[in-house]
Design an enzyme around this catalytic site. Structure first.
Site, short mmCIF file in Angstrom:
data_model
loop_
_atom_site.label_atom_id
_atom_site.label_comp_id
_atom_site.label_asym_id
_atom_site.label_seq_id
_atom_site.Cartn_x
_atom_site.Cartn_y
_atom_site.Cartn_z
CB SER A 33 49.07 39.50 35.43
OG SER A 33 49.04 38.94 36.71
CG ASN A 34 52.20 34.38 35.33
OD1 ASN A 34 52.31 34.28 34.12
ND2 ASN A 34 53.24 34.35 36.15
NE ARG A 35 44.58 31.70 31.40
CZ ARG A 35 43.28 31.75 31.07
NH1 ARG A 35 42.36 31.50 31.97
NH2 ARG A 35 42.94 32.00 29.84
CB ALA A 100 51.45 32.40 39.15
#
Ligand code: CTP
Ligand code: CA
Length: 224
Positions: A33-35, A100
């Site tokens: 995942s992304n932050r 994101a």
């Protein structure tokens, strides 16, 4: 900002917003995942709503309470976000891609939990569909706003993104060193073909209001 009474800078305009991260499954219990807290996207949704817009929010997983929008769609992966956006983009006047989105996803998710039998391992990744770029390339495209989170050369990358994907606007924020992500405050560099402005450090709610006003202004100026 005049609320839902049919007034406001975006009265009667359908605005599609993406928010939060995506999750790309590795196996049934793991993902890449992304932050992203989703705070900026949810604040943009609230600001558009306050300007009278009909808001559709497509959101990846966040810890935020579901907002009071006209349509709230929850998704996990970039592929799911792509499908949810493409089903709605042509019926919207404005698209704001704050999500994101993961740039890469595992080639295939393992059907069963991967056991730690190997000392080293690799995960083969493939590019996700470019949601923003696809929206910008639609024949009946909405006024298209992209976000950029950069650790360096913010303004150059923002202008490159604007030109490269033929966007109507890019909002860029500096991340890293405690900036961006979970923070309550942020600052934005916003550019469009022929102009730019800086929105100084402020709470995300306040930034979102200013950004939505800019978007409404440019949306009208381009006669979209
Ligand atoms: N985005 C998207 N689909 C993807 C990846 C990104 O729609 N598969 C969108 C994001 O929602 C955001 C914008 O692209 O509005 C900017 O994302 P960013 O990661 O900065 O740009 P990329 O084009 O992915 O390029 P890079 O990661 O190399 O900077
Ligand atoms: Ca990216």
């Amino acid at each position: 900002a005049a609320g839902r009474g049919g007034t406001g800078l975006l009265a009667g305009i359908r605005v599609l917003i993406t928010a939060g991260p995506t999750r790309e499954p590795i196996d049934p219990v793991r993902y890449i995942s992304n932050r992203s807290s989703g705070k900026m996207g949810y604040a943009v949704a609230a600001a558009a709503l306050a300007e009278g817009a009909e808001v559709v929010l497509v959101s990846g997983p966040t810890a935020l309470p579901p907002p009071q929008v006209h349509e709230f769609v929850t998704v996990e992966s970039a592929a799911e976000m792509y499908a949810a956006v493409m089903a709605r983009a042509e019926s919207c006047g404005i698209y704001i891609g704050t999500a994101a989105v993961a740039d890469y996803t595992p080639v295939a998710a393992a059907p069963q939990k991967i056991k730690k039998t190997l000392a080293e391992t690799q995960i083969a990744l493939t590019r996700t569909p470019d949601i923003l770029g696809t929206v910008a390339g639609l024949a009946r495209r909405p006024f298209t706003v992209g976000f950029a989170a950069e650790t360096h050369d913010l303004e150059n990358y923002a202008r490159q993104k604007l030109a490269g994907k033929a966007l109507d606007m890019v909002a860029a924020n500096q991340v890293g060193q405690g900036l961006g992500f979970d923070a309550e405050d942020n600052a934005l560099f916003v550019c469009w073909p022929g102009g730019d402005t800086r929105l100084p450090f402020a709470p995300k709610r306040r930034l979102a209001e200013q950004l939505v006003r800019l978007i409404a202004e440019r949306y009208r100026a381009t006669g979209s």
